[in-house]
Design a protein around this motif. Structure first.
Motif, PDB file in Angstrom:
ATOM      1  N   THR A  69       0.865  -1.172   0.000  1.00 42.53           N
ATOM      2  CA  THR A  69       0.000   0.000   0.000  1.00 42.53           C
ATOM      3  C   THR A  69       0.906   1.228   0.000  1.00 42.53           C
ATOM      4  OG1 THR A  69      -1.566  -1.243   1.338  1.00 42.53           O
ATOM      5  CG2 THR A  69      -1.913   1.117   1.202  1.00 42.53           C
ATOM      6  N   LEU A  70       0.640   2.139  -0.933  1.00 40.53           N
ATOM      7  CA  LEU A  70       1.527   3.282  -1.138  1.00 40.53           C
ATOM      8  C   LEU A  70       0.815   4.589  -0.809  1.00 40.53           C
ATOM      9  CD1 LEU A  70       2.882   2.150  -4.632  1.00 40.53           C
ATOM     10  CD2 LEU A  70       3.764   1.543  -2.360  1.00 40.53           C
ATOM     11  N   THR A  71       1.417   5.367   0.075  1.00 37.72           N
ATOM     12  CA  THR A  71       0.942   6.713   0.381  1.00 37.72           C
ATOM     13  C   THR A  71       2.053   7.681  -0.015  1.00 37.72           C
ATOM     14  OG1 THR A  71       1.839   6.919   2.614  1.00 37.72           O
ATOM     15  CG2 THR A  71      -0.249   5.734   2.407  1.00 37.72           C
ATOM     16  N   PRO A  72       1.760   8.963  -0.069  1.00 34.73           N
ATOM     17  CA  PRO A  72       2.824   9.903  -0.420  1.00 34.73           C
ATOM     18  C   PRO A  72       4.021   9.858   0.527  1.00 34.73           C
ATOM     19  CG  PRO A  72       0.691  10.958  -0.638  1.00 34.73           C
ATOM     20  CD  PRO A  72       0.452   9.616   0.014  1.00 34.73           C
ATOM     21  N   ASP A  73       3.796   9.471   1.793  1.00 36.74           N
ATOM     22  CA  ASP A  73       4.868   9.500   2.779  1.00 36.74           C
ATOM     23  C   ASP A  73       5.340   8.145   3.273  1.00 36.74           C
ATOM     24  OD1 ASP A  73       4.808  12.353   2.819  1.00 36.74           O
ATOM     25  OD2 ASP A  73       3.044  12.250   4.115  1.00 36.74           O
ATOM     26  N   HIS A  74       4.686   7.065   2.825  1.00 42.73           N
ATOM     27  CA  HIS A  74       5.027   5.761   3.391  1.00 42.73           C
ATOM     28  C   HIS A  74       4.642   4.643   2.428  1.00 42.73           C
ATOM     29  CE1 HIS A  74       5.687   2.890   6.691  1.00 42.73           C
ATOM     30  NE2 HIS A  74       4.614   2.261   6.246  1.00 42.73           N
ATOM     31  N   GLN A  75       5.480   3.651   2.343  1.00 40.32           N
ATOM     32  CA  GLN A  75       5.193   2.455   1.565  1.00 40.32           C
ATOM     33  C   GLN A  75       5.180   1.263   2.512  1.00 40.32           C
ATOM     34  OE1 GLN A  75       8.153   4.355   0.578  1.00 40.32           O
ATOM     35  NE2 GLN A  75       6.497   5.646  -0.097  1.00 40.32           N
ATOM     36  N   HIS A  76       4.036   0.612   2.604  1.00 44.16           N
ATOM     37  CA  HIS A  76       3.908  -0.595   3.433  1.00 44.16           C
ATOM     38  C   HIS A  76       3.941  -1.769   2.464  1.00 44.16           C
ATOM     39  CE1 HIS A  76       1.429  -2.909   6.670  1.00 44.16           C
ATOM     40  NE2 HIS A  76       2.622  -3.425   6.483  1.00 44.16           N
ATOM     41  N   ILE A  77       5.133  -2.347   2.290  1.00 41.50           N
ATOM     42  CA  ILE A  77       5.350  -3.371   1.270  1.00 41.50           C
ATOM     43  C   ILE A  77       5.799  -4.672   1.921  1.00 41.50           C
ATOM     44  CG2 ILE A  77       6.686  -3.999  -0.780  1.00 41.50           C
ATOM     45  CD1 ILE A  77       7.038  -0.950  -1.283  1.00 41.50           C
ATOM     46  N   HIS A  78       5.127  -5.760   1.558  1.00 42.37           N
ATOM     47  CA  HIS A  78       5.537  -7.101   1.959  1.00 42.37           C
ATOM     48  C   HIS A  78       6.094  -7.811   0.738  1.00 42.37           C
ATOM     49  CE1 HIS A  78       2.647  -7.460   5.653  1.00 42.37           C
ATOM     50  NE2 HIS A  78       3.434  -6.404   5.716  1.00 42.37           N
ATOM     51  N   VAL A  79       7.162  -8.577   0.950  1.00 43.09           N
ATOM     52  CA  VAL A  79       7.809  -9.276  -0.153  1.00 43.09           C
ATOM     53  C   VAL A  79       8.173 -10.685   0.275  1.00 43.09           C
ATOM     54  CG1 VAL A  79      10.128  -8.436   0.460  1.00 43.09           C
ATOM     55  CG2 VAL A  79       9.645  -9.073  -1.904  1.00 43.09           C
ATOM     56  N   ALA A  80       8.109 -11.596  -0.677  1.00 41.97           N
ATOM     57  CA  ALA A  80       8.628 -12.949  -0.487  1.00 41.97           C
ATOM     58  C   ALA A  80       9.707 -13.157  -1.539  1.00 41.97           C
ATOM     59  CB  ALA A  80       7.524 -13.997  -0.643  1.00 41.97           C
ATOM     60  N   ILE A  81      10.853 -13.650  -1.098  1.00 38.78           N
ATOM     61  CA  ILE A  81      11.964 -13.886  -2.011  1.00 38.78           C
ATOM     62  C   ILE A  81      12.450 -15.317  -1.817  1.00 38.78           C
ATOM     63  CG2 ILE A  81      12.661 -11.459  -2.198  1.00 38.78           C
ATOM     64  CD1 ILE A  81      14.792 -13.684  -0.123  1.00 38.78           C
ATOM     65  N   PHE A 115      -4.609   8.062   0.426  1.00 37.03           N
ATOM     66  CA  PHE A 115      -4.146   7.173   1.488  1.00 37.03           C
ATOM     67  C   PHE A 115      -3.185   7.944   2.385  1.00 37.03           C
ATOM     68  CE2 PHE A 115      -4.303   2.964  -1.174  1.00 37.03           C
ATOM     69  CZ  PHE A 115      -5.685   3.007  -1.183  1.00 37.03           C
ATOM     70  N   SER A 116      -3.344   7.758   3.677  1.00 43.14           N
ATOM     71  CA  SER A 116      -2.394   8.299   4.642  1.00 43.14           C
ATOM     72  C   SER A 116      -2.284   7.276   5.768  1.00 43.14           C
ATOM     73  CB  SER A 116      -2.863   9.665   5.157  1.00 43.14           C
ATOM     74  OG  SER A 116      -4.115   9.550   5.806  1.00 43.14           O
ATOM     75  N   ARG A 117      -1.478   7.594   6.768  1.00 46.64           N
ATOM     76  CA  ARG A 117      -1.316   6.688   7.905  1.00 46.64           C
ATOM     77  C   ARG A 117      -1.461   7.504   9.175  1.00 46.64           C
ATOM     78  NH1 ARG A 117      -0.226   2.017   5.634  1.00 46.64           N
ATOM     79  NH2 ARG A 117       0.136   0.888   7.532  1.00 46.64           N
ATOM     80  N   ALA A 118      -2.089   6.887  10.171  1.00 47.00           N
ATOM     81  CA  ALA A 118      -2.274   7.533  11.468  1.00 47.00           C
ATOM     82  C   ALA A 118      -2.064   6.493  12.561  1.00 47.00           C
ATOM     83  CB  ALA A 118      -3.670   8.140  11.568  1.00 47.00           C
ATOM     84  N   PHE A 119      -1.543   6.956  13.676  1.00 44.54           N
ATOM     85  CA  PHE A 119      -1.299   6.057  14.801  1.00 44.54           C
ATOM     86  C   PHE A 119      -2.618   5.472  15.312  1.00 44.54           C
ATOM     87  CE2 PHE A 119      -0.767   5.098  19.321  1.00 44.54           C
ATOM     88  CZ  PHE A 119       0.297   4.197  19.241  1.00 44.54           C
ATOM     89  N   ASP A 120      -2.634   4.167  15.509  1.00 46.51           N
ATOM     90  CA  ASP A 120      -3.792   3.462  16.057  1.00 46.51           C
ATOM     91  C   ASP A 120      -3.400   2.924  17.431  1.00 46.51           C
ATOM     92  OD1 ASP A 120      -5.731   1.588  16.821  1.00 46.51           O
ATOM     93  OD2 ASP A 120      -6.086   0.952  14.759  1.00 46.51           O
ATOM     94  N   PRO A 121      -3.986   3.459  18.499  1.00 46.35           N
ATOM     95  CA  PRO A 121      -3.604   3.005  19.841  1.00 46.35           C
ATOM     96  C   PRO A 121      -3.931   1.531  20.095  1.00 46.35           C
ATOM     97  CG  PRO A 121      -5.495   4.491  19.952  1.00 46.35           C
ATOM     98  CD  PRO A 121      -5.014   4.506  18.534  1.00 46.35           C
ATOM     99  N   CYS A 122      -4.856   0.973  19.339  1.00 45.02           N
ATOM    100  CA  CYS A 122      -5.204  -0.446  19.517  1.00 45.02           C
ATOM    101  C   CYS A 122      -4.090  -1.366  19.026  1.00 45.02           C
ATOM    102  CB  CYS A 122      -6.505  -0.777  18.789  1.00 45.02           C
ATOM    103  SG  CYS A 122      -7.944   0.033  19.510  1.00 45.02           S
ATOM    104  N   THR A 123      -3.417  -0.973  17.940  1.00 47.28           N
ATOM    105  CA  THR A 123      -2.355  -1.817  17.389  1.00 47.28           C
ATOM    106  C   THR A 123      -0.968  -1.350  17.795  1.00 47.28           C
ATOM    107  OG1 THR A 123      -2.111  -0.553  15.327  1.00 47.28           O
ATOM    108  CG2 THR A 123      -3.774  -2.329  15.361  1.00 47.28           C
TER     109      THR A 123
END
Length: 133
Positions: A69-81, A115-123
């Motif tokens: 998932t790509l936002t202007p300030d952060h890329q949350h990328i999972h990879v398998a190699i 898309f943006s990201r914000a702190f989630d106190p639950c996680t």
């Protein structure tokens, strides 16, 4: 919903994560996903699930799966190699994953979304926030 597509080929020596960020910036992507990346890496740097340290290695690695998932300030990328013996490793893509001969990257951009990201106190982590324009 319309989708814009960015497709490019990375060459030897490119840092995969940094280059994806550069593509997000260059194309003004406010909401995107890493749809595909076929290629190989000569160096890997992955944060493993629940780990405090990273998996760092040099060698010949094939990218067998990737998503993000790509936002202007952060890329949350999972990879398998996979290594040369077929052993598969997976985790969060960090800076320091270096393209060996090639990496064919396809990014989907969703112009109606932000898309943006914000702190989630639950996680305890910054989590995805989805807004419509």
């Amino acid at each position: 919903m319309s989708i814009s597509i960015v497709a490019t080929r990375l060459t030897q020596g490119a840092d995969l994560k940094i280059t994806v960020q550069d593509l997000v910036n260059k194309h003004g992507i406010s909401a995107g996903s890493l749809a595909s990346c076929v290629g190989c890496l000569s160096k890997i740097n992955l944060r493993l699930a629940g780990a405090e340290t990273t998996l760092v290695a040099e060698g010949s690695f094939e990218i067998v799966s990737i998503m993000g998932t790509l936002t202007p300030d952060h890329q949350h990328i999972h990879v398998a190699i996979a290594d040369s013996k077929g052993h598969v490793f997976g985790g969060h893509l960090l800076e320091g994953n270096i393209v060996d001969s090639t990496a064919e990257v396809i990014i989907h951009s969703y112009p109606q979304l932000n898309f943006s990201r914000a702190f989630d106190p639950c996680t305890g982590y910054t989590e995805l926030v989805i807004d419509k324009h």
